[in-house]
Design a protein around this motif. Structure first.
Motif, PDB file in Angstrom:
ATOM      1  N   ARG A  60       0.838  -1.206   0.000  1.00  0.00           N
ATOM      2  CA  ARG A  60       0.000   0.000   0.000  1.00  0.00           C
ATOM      3  C   ARG A  60       0.873   1.258   0.000  1.00  0.00           C
ATOM      4  O   ARG A  60       0.541   2.247  -0.655  1.00  0.00           O
ATOM      5  CB  ARG A  60      -0.918   0.019   1.223  1.00  0.00           C
ATOM      6  N   GLN A  61       1.976   1.215   0.746  1.00  0.00           N
ATOM      7  CA  GLN A  61       2.887   2.365   0.766  1.00  0.00           C
ATOM      8  C   GLN A  61       3.576   2.531  -0.584  1.00  0.00           C
ATOM      9  O   GLN A  61       3.766   3.655  -1.066  1.00  0.00           O
ATOM     10  CB  GLN A  61       3.933   2.211   1.885  1.00  0.00           C
ATOM     11  N   ILE A  62       3.942   1.417  -1.192  1.00  0.00           N
ATOM     12  CA  ILE A  62       4.525   1.478  -2.541  1.00  0.00           C
ATOM     13  C   ILE A  62       3.549   2.150  -3.490  1.00  0.00           C
ATOM     14  O   ILE A  62       3.909   3.059  -4.256  1.00  0.00           O
ATOM     15  CB  ILE A  62       4.890   0.057  -3.027  1.00  0.00           C
ATOM     16  N   PHE A  63       2.283   1.720  -3.458  1.00  0.00           N
ATOM     17  CA  PHE A  63       1.254   2.324  -4.309  1.00  0.00           C
ATOM     18  C   PHE A  63       1.106   3.818  -4.029  1.00  0.00           C
ATOM     19  O   PHE A  63       1.032   4.635  -4.959  1.00  0.00           O
ATOM     20  CB  PHE A  63      -0.092   1.626  -4.103  1.00  0.00           C
ATOM     21  N   SER A  64       1.049   4.183  -2.754  1.00  0.00           N
ATOM     22  CA  SER A  64       0.814   5.586  -2.393  1.00  0.00           C
ATOM     23  C   SER A  64       1.902   6.491  -2.953  1.00  0.00           C
ATOM     24  O   SER A  64       1.610   7.589  -3.447  1.00  0.00           O
ATOM     25  CB  SER A  64       0.732   5.734  -0.870  1.00  0.00           C
ATOM     26  N   TYR A  65       3.148   6.035  -2.891  1.00  0.00           N
ATOM     27  CA  TYR A  65       4.229   6.866  -3.422  1.00  0.00           C
ATOM     28  C   TYR A  65       4.315   6.786  -4.941  1.00  0.00           C
ATOM     29  O   TYR A  65       4.742   7.750  -5.590  1.00  0.00           O
ATOM     30  CB  TYR A  65       5.554   6.526  -2.733  1.00  0.00           C
ATOM     31  N   ALA A  66       3.868   5.679  -5.532  1.00  0.00           N
ATOM     32  CA  ALA A  66       3.792   5.624  -6.996  1.00  0.00           C
ATOM     33  C   ALA A  66       2.785   6.642  -7.526  1.00  0.00           C
ATOM     34  O   ALA A  66       2.916   7.143  -8.640  1.00  0.00           O
ATOM     35  CB  ALA A  66       3.406   4.221  -7.442  1.00  0.00           C
ATOM     36  N   LEU A  67       1.796   6.965  -6.707  1.00  0.00           N
ATOM     37  CA  LEU A  67       0.760   7.937  -7.072  1.00  0.00           C
ATOM     38  C   LEU A  67       1.201   9.380  -6.816  1.00  0.00           C
ATOM     39  O   LEU A  67       0.615  10.327  -7.362  1.00  0.00           O
ATOM     40  CB  LEU A  67      -0.482   7.637  -6.223  1.00  0.00           C
ATOM     41  N   ALA A  68       2.232   9.546  -6.006  1.00  0.00           N
ATOM     42  CA  ALA A  68       2.614  10.887  -5.540  1.00  0.00           C
ATOM     43  C   ALA A  68       3.013  11.817  -6.676  1.00  0.00           C
ATOM     44  O   ALA A  68       2.691  13.012  -6.659  1.00  0.00           O
ATOM     45  CB  ALA A  68       3.751  10.778  -4.523  1.00  0.00           C
ATOM     46  N   GLY A  69       3.723  11.283  -7.670  1.00  0.00           N
ATOM     47  CA  GLY A  69       4.131  12.125  -8.788  1.00  0.00           C
ATOM     48  C   GLY A  69       2.937  12.645  -9.571  1.00  0.00           C
ATOM     49  O   GLY A  69       2.889  13.814  -9.966  1.00  0.00           O
ATOM     50  N   GLU A  70       1.954  11.777  -9.794  1.00  0.00           N
ATOM     51  CA  GLU A  70       0.742  12.182 -10.510  1.00  0.00           C
ATOM     52  C   GLU A  70       0.010  13.287  -9.747  1.00  0.00           C
ATOM     53  O   GLU A  70      -0.550  14.204 -10.357  1.00  0.00           O
ATOM     54  CB  GLU A  70      -0.180  10.963 -10.675  1.00  0.00           C
TER      55      GLU A  70
END
Length: 388
Positions: A60-70
């Motif tokens: 979930r943390q991996i996903f959250s930071y993958a979304l951060a740039g967007e």
């Protein structure tokens, strides 16, 4: 102020909170920069809490930071994704390629169980990695394909979906399938392998034919080995948060697959969650109803508030009806109740019927729900003609 304008204003506040407070805090303090991975909790004074780390939280943390740039975070989001992924693959991946349930702070295995729920989050995070770090896509896909093939080989249910365990045990659950559905839709957006869409179609069909209680339109949680409702009260439990979350996913799938029946069912379950599952005094969605809408658990965790936002903004986009923007604004107001903490960027999780919160550290597991809701909110507002 119009319903949309009110929702857009609240989108701005939530996005600012994420970019200026939450993302920096959960990277600087929430990441374990010594041993790897992320801490499970940060206490309300802003200090990390060390301890066992669940296999469903790190992806979930991996996903959250993958979304951060967007979302527009200018911090080291790619580094955060790579940091999380390195520890995840090292500490959680079993020799057979599935992902274990729990490790200690140093990465030692504490529970080797490979729950379908945790495998769903593994594949979901890997889809996020494939999108955010294109040079890692082939690696991420190979791992996700292996997980899916193992589930098919060892857990496949003859009527659709998967058993919880091998050999099969009761109850079967809709919730892991919801996250498998989410993972398949995520992969379908970044990769043209037909396997992702095929399983999404299978789970969507299973939801429409087996999971939904026909009279109320709600998704049930627990089932026997033949996908009939589990005996007793267990088989009658319907969680408002899951009406919103399944509704959001079924709207996406219905649009993708051209399934008007899925869109109609989704809108009905979202309506049921909003009409019967929201406590107007606190302005929040509660934890659980029964299939006749009787209240089963009137505490209110954080995550159903985020799903209320996601469901309503997508319903607004698909139907064009302003009432869904009203729901989105109400959901955002409800969510912000949880975000008012002494240290900005944290949250409370459990809101009690007496209008007090359980005082406890902020759980990292909620970050995925929050960031996903803000991103969905942001996409919907940005796509609205009034924003043009």
């Amino acid at each position: 102020m119009t319903a949309f304008a009110d929702a857009a204003r609240l989108r701005d506040r939530l996005k600012t909170w994420a970019l200026e407070a939450a993302y920096p805090l959960w990277w600087e303090t929430g990441a374990d920069h010594v041993k790897g991975g992320f801490f499970e909790k940060i206490d309300l004074d802003g200090q990390p809490v060390d301890g066992p780390r669940r296999g469903r939280v790190l992806p979930r943390q991996i996903f959250s930071y993958a979304l951060a740039g967007e979302l527009g975070w200018t911090g080291p989001w790619r580094e955060a994704v790579a940091h999380g992924l390195a520890f995840y693959l090292k500490a959680y991946r079993r020799p057979d390629g599935l992902f274990r349930a729990l490790v200690g702070p140093n990465g030692e295995s504490l529970d080797d169980t490979a729950d379908p729920y945790d495998q769903a989050f593994a594949m979901f995070a890997l889809a996020a990695v494939a999108k955010a770090l294109p040079d890692r896509k082939a690696e991420a896909k190979a791992i996700a394909v292996h997980v899916l093939e193992k589930l098919r080989a060892e857990r496949k249910h003859p009527l659709g979906g998967f058993h919880q365990t091998n050999p099969p045990t009761t109850p079967l659950q809709s919730n892991p399938h919801m996250h498998l559905f989410e993972a398949m839709l995520a992969w379908n957006e970044v990769d043209d392998d037909p396997a992702w869409r095929a399983l999404a179609d299978e789970i969507g069909g299973l939801a429409l034919t087996r999971f939904i209680h026909a009279a109320s339109g709600q998704i049930r949680e627990f089932f026997d080995l033949d996908w009939n409702p589990a005996p007793g009260v267990e088989g009658r439990i319907c969680e408002p948060g899951h009406q919103f979350e399944w509704g959001w996913l079924l709207l996406r799938w219905g649009k993708l697959a051209g399934r008007d029946d899925a869109i109609a069912a989704a809108l009905k379950m979202i309506e049921a969650g909003e009409t019967h599952g929201v406590d107007l005094a606190r302005g929040v969605a509660i934890n659980a109803l029964l299939d006749d809408y009787a209240i089963h658990d009137d505490s209110a965790r954080l995550w159903p508030q985020t799903e209320r936002i996601k469901a309503s903004v997508l319903a607004a986009q698909i139907t064009g009806e302003d009432r869904w923007w009203d729901m989105a604004a109400a959901g955002a107001e409800g969510l912000m109740t949880y975000l008012r903490t002494p240290v900005p960027g944290l949250w409370r999780d459990k809101y009690l019927p007496d209008e007090t919160f359980v005082e406890e550290p902020a759980p990292a597991s909620s970050f995925y729900h929050i960031t996903c809701a803000i991103a969905e909110f942001d996409r919907a507002v940005s796509a609205h003609p009034a924003e043009g």
